[in-house]
Design a protein around this motif. Structure first.
Motif, short mmCIF file in Angstrom:
data_model
loop_
_atom_site.label_atom_id
_atom_site.label_comp_id
_atom_site.label_asym_id
_atom_site.label_seq_id
_atom_site.Cartn_x
_atom_site.Cartn_y
_atom_site.Cartn_z
N UNK A 171 0.93 -1.15 -0.03
CA UNK A 171 -0.03 -0.12 -0.13
C UNK A 171 0.83 1.30 0.13
N UNK A 172 2.03 1.23 0.75
CA UNK A 172 2.95 2.51 0.87
C UNK A 172 3.31 2.73 -0.70
N UNK A 173 3.92 1.75 -1.45
CA UNK A 173 4.44 1.94 -2.61
C UNK A 173 3.42 2.38 -3.49
N UNK A 174 1.96 1.95 -3.57
CA UNK A 174 0.90 2.24 -4.31
C UNK A 174 0.81 3.88 -4.15
N UNK A 175 0.47 3.94 -2.78
CA UNK A 175 0.12 5.43 -2.73
C UNK A 175 1.32 6.48 -3.10
N UNK A 176 2.50 6.06 -2.71
CA UNK A 176 3.62 6.96 -2.99
C UNK A 176 3.78 7.28 -4.64
N UNK A 177 3.90 6.13 -5.38
CA UNK A 177 3.58 6.18 -6.78
C UNK A 177 2.64 6.96 -7.26
N UNK A 178 1.35 6.43 -6.88
CA UNK A 178 0.10 7.27 -7.32
C UNK A 178 0.22 8.84 -7.21
N UNK A 179 0.50 9.16 -6.08
CA UNK A 179 0.40 10.60 -5.76
C UNK A 179 1.67 11.33 -6.60
N UNK A 180 2.76 10.64 -6.53
CA UNK A 180 3.74 11.10 -7.35
C UNK A 180 3.70 11.59 -8.75
#
Lengths: 66, 157
Positions: free
Chosen positions: B137-146
């Motif tokens: 979830x952390x990687x997803x959120x970081x990549x999505x908002x980036x």
């Protein structure tokens, strides 16, 4: 797929945000399409062409390899 | 393109409110060497159900500390809300970024897991498993908002 959105926008003198507003997407989406990082769906391509009062093929052009 | 799994945009605020403090809390929790707060004595009848006997003790009324559970649950729920709430205008490009980010998260997480499986042995692997609870979830959120909000700032035209 290439497109002439930037040129067409300049002719109409509208910003990415204004175009985005007219076709109900985000400004980032218009930006991604202009930078040719994203090929829009047929529906969105037709909506964009309608804003410029052009046919879809005049705004969006297939490239070699598409 | 309608996505039935997504929830309303307003949940995003709660997502940030839960995830950010929990993320900081989680790091502090590890840095301060797993402090024991929120002590609870589990009644005997409940201890049989929640699978703590064998880990904690075999006394009739085991004592547990809930701080780590509170942090972990806040982080998981917060990240889930961030991942599954719609953007203000959820259009087709955002849907594509969302899909790509899920693929990214799955791939990067699996690669990390492979690397840590090869290079981590014995009890430290337990820490890897704990971090791994949150990394997808952390990687997803970081990549999505980036991609959505930071990347456009770097490629100003």
């Amino acid at each position: 797929m290439k497109n002439t959105i930037r040129v067409e926008r300049a002719i109409l003198n509208i910003s990415q945000a204004e175009l985005a507003d007219r076709v109900q997407v985000t400004r980032q989406t218009i930006n991604a399409i202009e930078l040719e990082k994203y090929a829009p769906s047929a529906v969105l391509a037709m909506k964009i062409a309608r804003v410029f009062e052009k046919r879809v093929e005049e705004v969006f052009v297939l490239e070699e390899g598409d | 393109m309608k996505n039935k799994l997504l929830i309303a945009h307003r949940w995003k605020i709660l997502g940030w409110l839960l995830a950010v403090p929990a993320f900081i809390g989680g790091i502090s929790f590890v840095l301060f060497n797993f402090p024991e707060y929120l002590q609870v004595t589990v009644p005997e009848w409940l201890a049989h159900f929640i699978w703590i006997e064998s880990f904690v003790s075999d006394t009739p009324n085991p004592t547990i500390y809930l701080l780590d559970e509170v942090i972990a649950l806040s982080l998981l729920i917060g990240l889930l809300l961030l991942a599954f709430s719609k953007e203000k205008v959820e259009d087709e490009w955002i849907q594509q970024v969302r899909l790509e980010s899920f693929q990214w998260a799955f791939l990067v997480n699996s690669m990390l897991l492979i690397a840590f499986t090869v290079f981590t042995h014995g009890s430290p692997f337990l820490s890897v498993m704990v971090y791994n609870m949150f990394t997808p979830l952390l990687i997803f959120v970081a990549r999505f908002y980036y991609v959505l909000y930071l990347k456009p700032l770097f490629s100003k035209n």
